[in-house]
Design a protein around this motif. Structure first.
Motif, mmCIF file in Angstrom:
data_model
loop_
_atom_site.group_PDB
_atom_site.id
_atom_site.type_symbol
_atom_site.label_atom_id
_atom_site.label_comp_id
_atom_site.label_asym_id
_atom_site.label_seq_id
_atom_site.Cartn_x
_atom_site.Cartn_y
_atom_site.Cartn_z
ATOM 1 N N ALA A 8 33.101 44.964 36.942
ATOM 2 C CA ALA A 8 34.418 44.483 37.370
ATOM 3 C C ALA A 8 34.290 43.089 37.949
ATOM 4 C CB ALA A 8 35.031 45.433 38.404
ATOM 5 N N VAL B 219 36.354 40.556 40.083
ATOM 6 C CA VAL B 219 37.514 40.523 40.975
ATOM 7 C C VAL B 219 37.779 39.086 41.411
ATOM 8 C CG1 VAL B 219 38.578 41.505 43.036
ATOM 9 C CG2 VAL B 219 36.845 42.815 41.792
ATOM 10 N N THR C 205 41.913 41.023 38.225
ATOM 11 C CA THR C 205 40.631 41.725 38.110
ATOM 12 C C THR C 205 40.444 42.186 36.679
ATOM 13 O OG1 THR C 205 40.549 42.474 40.408
ATOM 14 C CG2 THR C 205 39.332 43.782 38.803
ATOM 15 N N ARG C 206 39.253 41.902 36.137
ATOM 16 C CA ARG C 206 38.886 42.328 34.795
ATOM 17 C C ARG C 206 37.852 43.438 34.923
ATOM 18 N NH1 ARG C 206 40.036 37.240 35.559
ATOM 19 N NH2 ARG C 206 41.158 36.010 34.022
ATOM 20 N N VAL C 207 38.024 44.517 34.170
ATOM 21 C CA VAL C 207 37.145 45.681 34.261
ATOM 22 C C VAL C 207 36.765 46.124 32.854
ATOM 23 C CG1 VAL C 207 36.816 47.958 35.315
ATOM 24 C CG2 VAL C 207 38.491 46.383 36.290
ATOM 25 N N LYS D 152 42.592 44.103 32.058
ATOM 26 C CA LYS D 152 42.884 43.051 33.026
ATOM 27 C C LYS D 152 44.063 43.503 33.872
ATOM 28 C CE LYS D 152 43.989 38.084 33.234
ATOM 29 N NZ LYS D 152 44.165 36.852 32.421
ATOM 30 N N LEU E 96 40.585 47.478 45.671
ATOM 31 C CA LEU E 96 39.822 47.595 44.426
ATOM 32 C C LEU E 96 39.665 49.061 44.031
ATOM 33 C CD1 LEU E 96 38.098 46.402 42.149
ATOM 34 C CD2 LEU E 96 36.142 46.503 43.705
ATOM 35 N N LEU F 133 40.476 50.691 40.421
ATOM 36 C CA LEU F 133 39.490 51.381 39.590
ATOM 37 C C LEU F 133 39.963 52.789 39.220
ATOM 38 C CD1 LEU F 133 36.118 50.278 41.240
ATOM 39 C CD2 LEU F 133 37.162 49.447 39.118
ATOM 40 N N PHE G 144 41.997 52.288 36.267
ATOM 41 C CA PHE G 144 41.111 52.100 35.117
ATOM 42 C C PHE G 144 40.576 53.451 34.632
ATOM 43 C CE2 PHE G 144 36.867 51.402 33.295
ATOM 44 C CZ PHE G 144 37.155 50.473 32.307
ATOM 45 N N VAL H 68 30.064 44.774 40.707
ATOM 46 C CA VAL H 68 31.321 44.069 40.947
ATOM 47 C C VAL H 68 31.005 42.636 41.341
ATOM 48 C CG1 VAL H 68 33.365 43.927 42.423
ATOM 49 C CG2 VAL H 68 32.554 46.150 41.638
ATOM 50 N N LEU I 6 31.946 39.573 33.192
ATOM 51 C CA LEU I 6 31.669 40.978 32.883
ATOM 52 C C LEU I 6 30.356 41.110 32.125
ATOM 53 C CD1 LEU I 6 35.208 42.276 31.817
ATOM 54 C CD2 LEU I 6 34.101 42.453 34.052
#
Length: 322
Positions: free
Chosen positions: A12, A14, A19-21, A36, A45, A49, A52, A65, A309
């Motif tokens: 992730a 942040v 935030t991109r995961v 995203k 966070l 998650l 996600f 992270v 990532l």
């Protein structure tokens, strides 16, 4: 030697705004898992998650992270967002046995080991064989920061910093006037107050005030106005690029990254098409007696919005192999 290629990781990135995961197997991201999220839609966070997990699933043996802020003893707090990332909380929400928290620029630097050349746009090309030397990643987005990547066997040792919060250099009377304008509203003029999305807004407001206007525009509006040929916006861009070149040159002299300077972040990518025409290279190399020496440093822009990532996946893979 064990095969770690099929180990699943959660990674992730942040930022201050988004935030991109994603999930990763070894060093490779699962493309279908990439998501995203806007941070303003979540309280923490951990809640992000959990969203996600609802979308993709969260079965992983390791999690990493990257945050836009300082990390100390494995725990980090974002500079431009009231979130704290704690390894224990991260382990609890993910179920991961291995957990790591990095500064976001560290993650970007780790990504260089797995980055295809197609994701790089050259700004300054140098005939050099210094591929085993140090590389400097400079991030310009919601904030400003840099990280130095030092070769360490097959991996990289990446040192963090918080250099965006050092004093904004003033090389001439115009820079000093800008710094005083920022101090009047912020109390302190840092590099990040000029070189970031907020920095674009500050520089635009300063140029507008010099024209007798009291005008506030978002960074997105400033970038749109540049494309439309707006005079104040173009002067904003000229100042931004000049200061950007000077600060990048200062960092290059401090770290001597002969294997390259890598510009990352949304603002860096947005201004990249204008760098050559607005004097970035000249400003980068304007270092008095060492101006000629500055010609040794190649510069490129990283076009991959999800590079951090990939860097986190590389970092976790390295941890498994130790």
């Amino acid at each position: 030697m064990p095969d770690y290629g099929d180990k699943v990781s959660l990674v992730a990135d942040v930022g201050g705004t988004n935030t991109r995961v994603a999930l990763a197997e070894g060093r490779a991201l699962r493309d279908e898992s990439v998501r995203k999220f806007r941070n303003s839609d979540f309280e923490s966070l951990e809640s992000l998650l959990l969203q996600f997990e609802d979308d993709v699933g969260l079965t992983c043996d390791a999690a990493a992270v990257a945050i836009a802020g300082p990390v100390h003893d494995g725990r980090g707090t974002l500079t431009n967002l009231d979130w704290t990332v704690d390894p224990e909380a991260l382990a609890n929400v993910t179920g991961a046995r291995t957990v790591s928290v990095l500064n976001d620029l560290q993650a970007q630097a780790h990504a260089l080991l797995a980055m295809p050349r197609s994701h790089l746009t050259p700004v300054v090309t140098v005939e050099s064989k210094e591929t085993g030397s140090r590389r400097l990643v400079i991030g310009i987005g919601t904030g400003f920061n840099s990280a130095l990547a030092i070769p360490n066997g097959p991996a990289l040792m990446v040192t963090p910093s918080e250099c965006g919060h050092v004093l904004l250099p003033a090389g001439n009377s115009e820079d000093l006037e800008l710094a005083e304008f920022i101090v009047a509203s912020e109390g302190f003029a840092s590099v990040e107050d000029a070189l970031s999305g907020r920095g674009l807004e500050n520089i635009h407001a300063w140029h507008a005030s010099r024209c007798g206007k009291s005008e506030t525009r978002s960074s997105a509006d400033v970038l749109t106005a540049i494309k439309n040929g707006d005079d104040v916006a173009n002067r904003t861009l000229e100042t931004f690029v000049r200061i950007m070149g000077s600060v990048c040159g200062d960092l290059a002299l401090i770290h001597l990254p002969f294997a390259g300077i890598y510009l990352v972040g949304g603002v860096a990518r947005a201004v990249a098409p204008y760098l050559r025409d607005f004097g970035f290279v000249e400003s980068l190399r304007s270092k008095g007696r060492l101006s000629g020496y500055m010609e040794r440093f190649p510069v490129c822009v990283v076009e991959d919005d999800f590079a951090a990532l990939s860097g986190l996946a590389v970092h976790l893979d390295d941890l498994r192999r130790r």
